[in-house]
Design an enzyme around this catalytic site. Structure first.
Site, short mmCIF file in Angstrom:
data_model
loop_
_atom_site.label_atom_id
_atom_site.label_comp_id
_atom_site.label_asym_id
_atom_site.label_seq_id
_atom_site.Cartn_x
_atom_site.Cartn_y
_atom_site.Cartn_z
N ILE A 246 -0.30 30.58 -17.43
CA ILE A 246 0.55 31.74 -17.15
C ILE A 246 0.06 32.81 -18.12
CG2 ILE A 246 2.88 32.68 -17.13
CD1 ILE A 246 3.91 29.89 -16.62
N PRO A 247 -0.72 33.78 -17.64
CA PRO A 247 -1.54 34.61 -18.54
C PRO A 247 -0.79 35.75 -19.24
CG PRO A 247 -1.93 35.25 -16.29
CD PRO A 247 -0.97 34.09 -16.23
N CYS A 248 0.12 35.39 -20.13
CA CYS A 248 0.83 36.43 -20.87
C CYS A 248 -0.11 37.20 -21.80
CB CYS A 248 2.01 35.84 -21.65
SG CYS A 248 1.61 34.45 -22.70
N HIS A 249 -1.30 36.65 -22.04
CA HIS A 249 -2.28 37.35 -22.89
C HIS A 249 -2.84 38.59 -22.19
CE1 HIS A 249 -4.52 34.36 -20.48
NE2 HIS A 249 -5.45 35.30 -20.40
#
Length: 289
Positions: A246-249
């Site tokens: 889950i690419p919160c970056h």
């Protein structure tokens, strides 16, 4: 003289306080709106813009949090918990838990007792990971900071009574393919997440940000259907239980600064750069072919 924004903020703060103090009475939209001298339509729209959820959903969260505390700390029966939460019966409590928590109240009370979780430790270009899975998909993946005991204890806090087996399974292997740039296998990655509907919506929207791409908090809020709720979106991002997948970056500030990251700002910058380079390589190879 107060600005309209300050007036609106005070109204929403007053309405939140009203709902917190009266949730056992399960006040309706009309009653909550009347408390802050707004029409139900205007109040609902303003509340969702500021809080990120509707008044009804916020009331559900309050009810579930109270029920969780009772089940965990007092050993109350489901019937007593439903009554003390202001719900009509155990059936409504059950429905509310499934809607908000992704599990039944009995499962919550048992700390995931019937849940079988496999977990393992893996290497990545950005540090060691702990990755855990149920039969449905990845439920937990975080950077372990080279301390496996601390990493496992974080998983244990989420599901204290689950049955754990340290083993690498196919669900974990499919998830870890992403670090080999095998993005063609992304469709094989399954997630089994527990969160509020608002959190799940934010995480689902994050999954649509392409590898090598970036978005801002305000843009993500808009695409998630909660324009103006950037702070609430930021909180949901901070509660992401599955690093990288889950690419919160990929969420940065509107100023262009990369901003903070749950697992370190330096790691965030490294991941963004790594993805950008590989996205360029993939596009170049695709153009040649």
């Amino acid at each position: 003289m107060e600005t309209q924004q300050e007036i609106d903020y005070k109204r929403i703060a007053a309405s939140i306080e009203f709902l917190k103090n009266n949730f056992k009475n399960q006040p309706g939209l009309d009653e909550a709106a009347e408390h802050v001298h707004l029409s139900p339509f205007h109040f609902q729209r303003m509340f969702q813009q500021w809080a990120g959820v509707t008044p009804k959903r916020f009331l559900q969260y309050l009810s579930v949090e109270h029920a969780k505390a009772m089940l965990k700390n007092t050993g109350a029966t489901l019937a007593d918990t439903a009554f003390e939460t202001g719900l009509s019966g155990t059936g409504r409590l059950h429905d509310l838990f499934v809607k908000v928590e992704g599990m039944t109240p009995g499962e919550y009370k048992n700390g995931g007792e019937s849940l079988a979780i496999n977990y393992s430790f893996a290497e990545s270009p950005f540090g060691d990971l702990i990755v855990a899975s149920t039969a449905k998909g990845i439920c937990y993946m975080v950077f372990s900071e080279d301390d496996r005991d601390v990493a496992f204890n974080g998983l244990l806090r989420n599901y204290p009574n689950a049955k754990y087996t340290q083993i690498v399974d196919s669900i974990q292997q499919n998830a870890l393919f992403i670090f080999n740039q095998d993005w063609s296998k992304l469709s094989q990655i399954k997630l089994h997440l527990k969160g509020t509907p608002f959190q799940l919506k934010v995480w689902e929207t994050l999954l649509k940000v392409p590898a090598g791409g970036l978005t801002t908090y305000s843009s993500l809020a808009q695409h998630a259907g909660h324009a103006g709720a950037s702070r609430a979106v930021g909180t949901a991002i901070g509660n992401n239980p599955v690093a990288f997948l889950i690419p919160c970056h990929r969420v940065i500030k509107s100023t262009g600064e990369t901003g903070q990251y749950h697992w370190g700002a330096v790691r965030k910058q490294a991941i963004i750069g790594w993805e950008a380079v590989r996205a360029l390589e993939e596009n170049f190879n695709h153009a040649k072919s």
